[in-house]
Scaffold this motif. Structure first.
Motif, short mmCIF file in Angstrom:
data_model
loop_
_atom_site.label_atom_id
_atom_site.label_comp_id
_atom_site.label_asym_id
_atom_site.label_seq_id
_atom_site.Cartn_x
_atom_site.Cartn_y
_atom_site.Cartn_z
N SER A 1 0.82 -1.21 0.00
CA SER A 1 0.00 0.00 0.00
C SER A 1 0.85 1.25 0.00
O SER A 1 0.49 2.27 -0.60
N GLU B 1 -2.57 0.00 -10.70
CA GLU B 1 -2.00 -1.19 -10.07
C GLU B 1 -0.75 -1.70 -10.76
O GLU B 1 0.15 -2.23 -10.11
N GLU C 1 -2.56 -5.66 0.91
CA GLU C 1 -2.85 -4.26 1.19
C GLU C 1 -2.96 -4.03 2.70
O GLU C 1 -3.08 -4.97 3.49
#
Length: 578
Positions: A393, A401, A433
């Motif tokens: 993250s 992405e 994440e």
């Protein structure tokens, strides 16, 4: 086994430095006694090589119905990792009362919620084991502390007391902003104040009592009996307390590490001590001693410097730091990592980047959902200590992405490229994440990077072609296996940080003299920017540029006119002449 005369003499010198005359003979006798109590013969472990990489994981990262989490972890390793890693660092596997295992209630039992020693031995039969020795403190629920509260032996002398009004406490270096001392009621003595460096539930042990050192020698030997190849000394920098000092990195702490090193080298050659010292660079390096302390130390500055470089697009600080890292002593090595169960330490940035740059980095991390933990300074102010965010993250952005994964893989590949042994956190293998629900559920910001996966859910994601988890895992495993095939990545292979334009990072790894002829140098190139960059590869290409080279990561030959190649945005390349 009996200590040799040389080892006994060295042990005497160290124990005398710690305890002078009082208790020294008892400590020597206790040390010999513990070394003679049924320790099975341990075959010398082979030295670490380019084939070694470490996986860091909790025992309960994965869960499946009807299966012990340690058995599920073994299944994950077999199904998805295989021979790409050689060592598994199991974070504390013992019964605990807080801090996800680092507040130990019993050092000799496996937490039944994880499994049992048979599960540990099964993993150890396929991988080298690394286990945590949490030696600075134990849980308030430990029997030692219950002894202390009742005023009974042995625990009544195992903990550190202090007067909260003593002005010398202001000098103590703090890794937290919680109180240093915690009041407890002791039978027949009333209220006493005990030292609690990390939390009120984690009570610091008194290593000024030689019996405490002997307890931990005994525990260390027990871990070796169960197959530990690496033993990590948790929070060891804070071990020794002496009022009037910062109580961190004291000479007595180094003497304790040397004692443990003597024990390990005497009974289990090849077993290695790894010190966990999340402190500025010079202090961290001191734990190599004169080649007589840690076998392994973490490169704590690497993780925040990579975030700094990838967030700001500048590599000058990373390059300056890497250029100054000395070669480790013979037989010792660095552990290179980007993420772990803890957050990204900020103290290792001290002296490497400006406060303005650090604050800019923290602002960006907060924008990406991260938290910043604080520590208390001697003047009473709080200072940033640790960044809490998943590393995947942390490298997000507005560019999608694909770019995020490229940045993330670049960071992992730098750790694979530098001199030392790479260590990968299990959550990094699968591009986890930030777990914001975990933070909400536990109230602990470190939970953000400690997601617990349902193994069925994860298996579905890994089976889905194109999922970020599948792409990340397969590519990291592939790069780990590529690394194993090249002697230039041996921990003792030479490292040279090359001059390069800001935004580019270039590392030349050259095989040891004994390996030359069977392996060529590898030039590791990284583009920390979103633009294509031209890079000189003269380090592995002849002067006229006619020599052909191969990019090992891209598995392709490259032409190098004028000894230059084009390095795409956020690209990683391992260049080798053919």
């Amino acid at each position: 086994m009996a200590l040799s005369g040389d080892v006994k003499e060295r042990a005497r010198g160290l124990l005398h430095a710690l305890y002078e005359c009082a208790g020294m003979d008892e400590a020597i006798a206790g040390l010999e006694s513990r070394l003679s109590e049924g320790l099975p013969e341990v075959r010398p472990r082979p030295p670490l090589s380019e084939r070694d990489a470490l996986l860091i994981t909790y025992g309960n990262t994965f869960s499946a119905p009807g299966e012990a989490p340690l058995a599920t972890l073994r299944r994950f390793l077999r199904d998805h990792v295989g021979s790409a890693i050689s060592l598994v660092h199991l974070l504390p596997i013992f019964p605990y009362s807080s801090d996800d295992g680092f507040s130990v209630v019993n050092y000799r039992e496996v937490n039944h919620e994880l499994g049992n020693w048979d599960n540990i031995v099964a993993i150890g039969a396929e991988y080298g084991l690394a286990l945590d020795l949490v030696l600075n403190h134990c849980s308030r629920s430990h029997l030692w502390f219950q002894d202390y509260i009742r005023g009974e032996a042995p625990g009544r002398d195992y903990f550190v007391e202090a007067d909260p009004d003593d002005p010398r406490l202001a000098l103590v270096t703090r890794p937290r902003n919680s109180p240093l001392l915690t009041p407890v009621e002791v039978r027949d003595q009333g209220s006493r104040w005990v030292w609690t460096t990390f939390s009120a539930d984690q009570v610091d042990l008194n290593f000024a009592n030689p019996a405490v050192l002997l307890e931990f020698v005994d525990i260390l030997l027990d871990y070796i009996r169960h197959g530990a190849r690496i033993v990590r000394l948790d929070a060891v920098a804070y071990l020794w307390k002496k009022l009037g000092t910062p109580c961190i990195n004291l000479p007595e702490t180094h003497a304790v590490v040397k004692c443990l090193r003597l024990v390990v080298d005497a009974v289990a050659p090849g077993t290695q001590l790894l010190t966990e010292t999340n402190v500025p660079q010079a202090e961290n390096l001191s734990y190599f001693g004169d080649g007589d302390e840690a076998h392994l130390i973490y490169q704590f500055s690497l993780a925040p410097l990579l975030l700094h470089a990838l967030t700001l697009g500048r590599t000058s600080a990373l390059r300056t730091w890497a250029s100054a890292v000395p070669a480790p002593p013979p037989g010792a090595s660095y552990v290179n990592f980007t993420a772990s169960h803890d957050g990204v330490g900020l103290r290792p940035l001290e002296g490497l980047v400006s406060e303005a740059d650090r604050d800019a980095l923290l602002r960006r991390m907060r924008e990406r959902g991260g938290y910043v933990s604080m520590r208390r300074l001697p003047d009473g102010r709080d200072s940033p200590y640790e960044l809490n965010i998943s590393y995947f993250s942390a490298l997000g952005g507005d560019d999608g992405e694909v770019a995020q994964l490229a940045r993330f893989l670049l960071a992992q590949t730098v750790a694979l490229s530098l001199q030392g042994v790479p260590a990968l956190y299990v959550q990094s293998l699968i591009a986890t994440e930030s777990d914001l629900l975990g933070v909400e559920r536990t109230g602990q910001t470190r939970a953000i990077n400690r997601r617990r996966w349902d193994y069925g859910e994860l298996s579905g994601l890994l089976a889905r072609e194109g999922s970020v988890q599948a792409r990340c895992l397969s590519e990291i495993v592939r790069r780990l296996k590529l690394r194993q095939a090249h002697r230039a990545f041996h921990p003792e292979a030479a490292q040279q940080i090359l001059d390069s334009d800001d935004g580019v990072f270039a590392v030349l790894r050259t095989p040891r003299p004994v390996d030359r002829g069977v392996s060529m140098p590898v030039l590791c190139l990284f583009n920390f920017t979103p633009e294509v960059r031209e890079v000189d590869i003269g380090a592995v290409c002849d002067d006229n540029g006619r020599q052909s080279v191969v990019d090992l990561i891209g598995n392709r030959r490259l032409a190098c006119p004028r000894r230059m190649i084009r390095l795409p945005a956020y690209a990683s390349m391992w260049i080798k002449a053919v």
